[in-house]
Design a protein around this motif. Sequence first.
Motif, PDB file in Angstrom:
ATOM      1  N   VAL A 185       0.841  -1.198   0.000  1.00  0.00           N
ATOM      2  CA  VAL A 185       0.000   0.000   0.000  1.00  0.00           C
ATOM      3  C   VAL A 185       0.878   1.251   0.000  1.00  0.00           C
ATOM      4  O   VAL A 185       0.659   2.181  -0.784  1.00  0.00           O
ATOM      5  CB  VAL A 185      -0.964   0.004   1.206  1.00  0.00           C
ATOM      6  N   ILE A 186       1.870   1.274   0.872  1.00  0.00           N
ATOM      7  CA  ILE A 186       2.769   2.437   0.959  1.00  0.00           C
ATOM      8  C   ILE A 186       3.493   2.632  -0.372  1.00  0.00           C
ATOM      9  O   ILE A 186       3.609   3.767  -0.859  1.00  0.00           O
ATOM     10  CB  ILE A 186       3.764   2.273   2.125  1.00  0.00           C
ATOM     11  N   ASP A 187       3.957   1.553  -0.959  1.00  0.00           N
ATOM     12  CA  ASP A 187       4.635   1.646  -2.257  1.00  0.00           C
ATOM     13  C   ASP A 187       3.723   2.278  -3.304  1.00  0.00           C
ATOM     14  O   ASP A 187       4.155   3.144  -4.082  1.00  0.00           O
ATOM     15  CB  ASP A 187       5.097   0.270  -2.738  1.00  0.00           C
ATOM     16  N   ARG A 188       2.448   1.841  -3.347  1.00  0.00           N
ATOM     17  CA  ARG A 188       1.509   2.395  -4.335  1.00  0.00           C
ATOM     18  C   ARG A 188       1.245   3.875  -4.068  1.00  0.00           C
ATOM     19  O   ARG A 188       1.181   4.687  -5.007  1.00  0.00           O
ATOM     20  CB  ARG A 188       0.199   1.613  -4.337  1.00  0.00           C
ATOM     21  N   LEU A 189       1.100   4.249  -2.797  1.00  0.00           N
ATOM     22  CA  LEU A 189       0.881   5.658  -2.468  1.00  0.00           C
ATOM     23  C   LEU A 189       2.107   6.505  -2.809  1.00  0.00           C
ATOM     24  O   LEU A 189       1.969   7.650  -3.239  1.00  0.00           O
ATOM     25  CB  LEU A 189       0.500   5.818  -0.992  1.00  0.00           C
ATOM     26  N   GLU A 190       3.283   5.940  -2.637  1.00  0.00           N
ATOM     27  CA  GLU A 190       4.503   6.660  -3.035  1.00  0.00           C
ATOM     28  C   GLU A 190       4.542   6.875  -4.546  1.00  0.00           C
ATOM     29  O   GLU A 190       4.865   7.969  -5.012  1.00  0.00           O
ATOM     30  CB  GLU A 190       5.755   5.897  -2.588  1.00  0.00           C
ATOM     31  N   ARG A 191       4.222   5.817  -5.295  1.00  0.00           N
ATOM     32  CA  ARG A 191       4.221   5.944  -6.760  1.00  0.00           C
ATOM     33  C   ARG A 191       3.212   6.998  -7.226  1.00  0.00           C
ATOM     34  O   ARG A 191       3.439   7.691  -8.217  1.00  0.00           O
ATOM     35  CB  ARG A 191       3.934   4.603  -7.426  1.00  0.00           C
ATOM     36  N   ALA A 192       2.119   7.126  -6.496  1.00  0.00           N
ATOM     37  CA  ALA A 192       1.097   8.123  -6.823  1.00  0.00           C
ATOM     38  C   ALA A 192       1.469   9.508  -6.272  1.00  0.00           C
ATOM     39  O   ALA A 192       0.715  10.459  -6.451  1.00  0.00           O
ATOM     40  CB  ALA A 192      -0.258   7.685  -6.280  1.00  0.00           C
ATOM     41  N   ARG A 193       2.591   9.603  -5.577  1.00  0.00           N
ATOM     42  CA  ARG A 193       3.090  10.843  -4.977  1.00  0.00           C
ATOM     43  C   ARG A 193       2.164  11.380  -3.888  1.00  0.00           C
ATOM     44  O   ARG A 193       2.093  12.574  -3.659  1.00  0.00           O
ATOM     45  CB  ARG A 193       3.365  11.901  -6.040  1.00  0.00           C
ATOM     46  N   LEU A 194       1.464  10.466  -3.223  1.00  0.00           N
ATOM     47  CA  LEU A 194       0.539  10.849  -2.162  1.00  0.00           C
ATOM     48  C   LEU A 194       1.101  10.593  -0.772  1.00  0.00           C
ATOM     49  O   LEU A 194       0.560  11.099   0.218  1.00  0.00           O
ATOM     50  CB  LEU A 194      -0.787  10.110  -2.334  1.00  0.00           C
ATOM     51  N   ALA A 195       2.161   9.816  -0.688  1.00  0.00           N
ATOM     52  CA  ALA A 195       2.807   9.519   0.598  1.00  0.00           C
ATOM     53  C   ALA A 195       4.299   9.371   0.364  1.00  0.00           C
ATOM     54  O   ALA A 195       4.738   9.089  -0.753  1.00  0.00           O
ATOM     55  CB  ALA A 195       2.236   8.238   1.207  1.00  0.00           C
ATOM     56  N   GLY A 196       5.022   9.576   1.429  1.00  0.00           N
ATOM     57  CA  GLY A 196       6.463   9.395   1.359  1.00  0.00           C
ATOM     58  C   GLY A 196       6.985   8.814   2.654  1.00  0.00           C
ATOM     59  O   GLY A 196       6.385   8.990   3.721  1.00  0.00           O
ATOM     60  N   ARG A 197       8.080   8.094   2.529  1.00  0.00           N
ATOM     61  CA  ARG A 197       8.745   7.539   3.713  1.00  0.00           C
ATOM     62  C   ARG A 197       9.755   8.571   4.186  1.00  0.00           C
ATOM     63  O   ARG A 197      10.517   9.123   3.399  1.00  0.00           O
ATOM     64  CB  ARG A 197       9.447   6.232   3.350  1.00  0.00           C
ATOM     65  N   ILE A 198       9.740   8.805   5.506  1.00  0.00           N
ATOM     66  CA  ILE A 198      10.690   9.737   6.095  1.00  0.00           C
ATOM     67  C   ILE A 198      11.307   9.096   7.325  1.00  0.00           C
ATOM     68  O   ILE A 198      10.714   8.210   7.935  1.00  0.00           O
ATOM     69  CB  ILE A 198      10.022  11.084   6.473  1.00  0.00           C
ATOM     70  N   GLN A 199      12.499   9.543   7.660  1.00  0.00           N
ATOM     71  CA  GLN A 199      13.168   9.002   8.841  1.00  0.00           C
ATOM     72  C   GLN A 199      12.567   9.624  10.091  1.00  0.00           C
ATOM     73  O   GLN A 199      12.287  10.826  10.142  1.00  0.00           O
ATOM     74  CB  GLN A 199      14.661   9.304   8.770  1.00  0.00           C
ATOM     75  N   ASP A 200      12.353   8.795  11.087  1.00  0.00           N
ATOM     76  CA  ASP A 200      11.852   9.266  12.374  1.00  0.00           C
ATOM     77  C   ASP A 200      12.937  10.144  13.000  1.00  0.00           C
ATOM     78  O   ASP A 200      14.072   9.693  13.170  1.00  0.00           O
ATOM     79  CB  ASP A 200      11.548   8.061  13.274  1.00  0.00           C
ATOM     80  N   PRO A 201      12.621  11.388  13.341  1.00  0.00           N
ATOM     81  CA  PRO A 201      13.652  12.266  13.912  1.00  0.00           C
ATOM     82  C   PRO A 201      14.141  11.820  15.288  1.00  0.00           C
ATOM     83  O   PRO A 201      15.206  12.232  15.729  1.00  0.00           O
ATOM     84  CB  PRO A 201      12.954  13.627  13.993  1.00  0.00           C
ATOM     85  N   HIS A 202      13.372  10.940  15.938  1.00  0.00           N
ATOM     86  CA  HIS A 202      13.739  10.482  17.278  1.00  0.00           C
ATOM     87  C   HIS A 202      14.390   9.104  17.288  1.00  0.00           C
ATOM     88  O   HIS A 202      14.899   8.674  18.314  1.00  0.00           O
ATOM     89  CB  HIS A 202      12.508  10.469  18.186  1.00  0.00           C
ATOM     90  N   ASN A 203      14.332   8.407  16.153  1.00  0.00           N
ATOM     91  CA  ASN A 203      14.885   7.054  16.073  1.00  0.00           C
ATOM     92  C   ASN A 203      15.353   6.822  14.637  1.00  0.00           C
ATOM     93  O   ASN A 203      14.540   6.580  13.754  1.00  0.00           O
ATOM     94  CB  ASN A 203      13.825   6.026  16.477  1.00  0.00           C
ATOM     95  N   ARG A 204      16.656   6.874  14.420  1.00  0.00           N
ATOM     96  CA  ARG A 204      17.214   6.788  13.068  1.00  0.00           C
ATOM     97  C   ARG A 204      16.840   5.504  12.340  1.00  0.00           C
ATOM     98  O   ARG A 204      16.808   5.468  11.125  1.00  0.00           O
ATOM     99  CB  ARG A 204      18.748   6.872  13.108  1.00  0.00           C
ATOM    100  N   ARG A 205      16.561   4.447  13.078  1.00  0.00           N
ATOM    101  CA  ARG A 205      16.258   3.155  12.440  1.00  0.00           C
ATOM    102  C   ARG A 205      14.783   3.010  12.068  1.00  0.00           C
ATOM    103  O   ARG A 205      14.405   2.071  11.396  1.00  0.00           O
ATOM    104  CB  ARG A 205      16.676   2.011  13.353  1.00  0.00           C
ATOM    105  N   ARG A 206      13.971   3.940  12.498  1.00  0.00           N
ATOM    106  CA  ARG A 206      12.527   3.840  12.262  1.00  0.00           C
ATOM    107  C   ARG A 206      12.123   4.743  11.096  1.00  0.00           C
ATOM    108  O   ARG A 206      12.524   5.898  11.020  1.00  0.00           O
ATOM    109  CB  ARG A 206      11.794   4.270  13.522  1.00  0.00           C
ATOM    110  N   ILE A 207      11.292   4.191  10.234  1.00  0.00           N
ATOM    111  CA  ILE A 207      10.782   4.942   9.091  1.00  0.00           C
ATOM    112  C   ILE A 207       9.305   5.261   9.326  1.00  0.00           C
ATOM    113  O   ILE A 207       8.541   4.417   9.788  1.00  0.00           O
ATOM    114  CB  ILE A 207      10.945   4.127   7.778  1.00  0.00           C
ATOM    115  N   LEU A 208       8.939   6.480   9.011  1.00  0.00           N
ATOM    116  CA  LEU A 208       7.556   6.919   9.133  1.00  0.00           C
ATOM    117  C   LEU A 208       6.978   7.174   7.744  1.00  0.00           C
ATOM    118  O   LEU A 208       7.716   7.381   6.788  1.00  0.00           O
ATOM    119  CB  LEU A 208       7.478   8.201   9.962  1.00  0.00           C
TER     120      LEU A 208
END
Length: 154
Positions: free
Chosen positions: A71-94
């Motif tokens: 789902v996230i991949d499809r939303l990214e391809r549609a430019r509706l969502a993006g993965r970003i790094q959690d500012p409080h935990n470098r290993r976590r993606i939001l």
Amino acid sequence: MSKDELVREVATSLRLLQQSFDAFDEAAATALKLNRTDLRALDLLLAGSTPLSAGQLSAALKLSPAATTTVIDRLERARLAGRIQDPHNRRRILVAATDTAREVEQDVYAPVGVAGAKALAGYTTEQLAIILDFLRVARHVQEEQATRLTSARP
């Protein structure tokens, strides 16, 4: 009209209201070239003030982690969502809604809110309080019934 007849009318109207929500969601998904699950995910991302982890999105959508990634991949391809790094935990993606998603929100959903506010303007404060109470009760009933059905599965 008797109370029983009114209750039946309310039940019928609720069913028709649900169908109208469903029709709107289908029209929005079609207009955005998304499937309904992707639209639900987009709604969750737009509703929150902060990005969600993939795990939070997975739990809210009741999907497996693999399905949520798709789902996230499809939303990214549609430019509706993006993965970003959690500012409080470098290993976590939001996952966050993009500016494009916010534009979609204004184009697709804001007019519904404006029309709804206009429709509700004719009610008194007391009537709105009763409507709000009814909506809360109806939501609670639906959530209980959804739990009943999911709990009954083997």
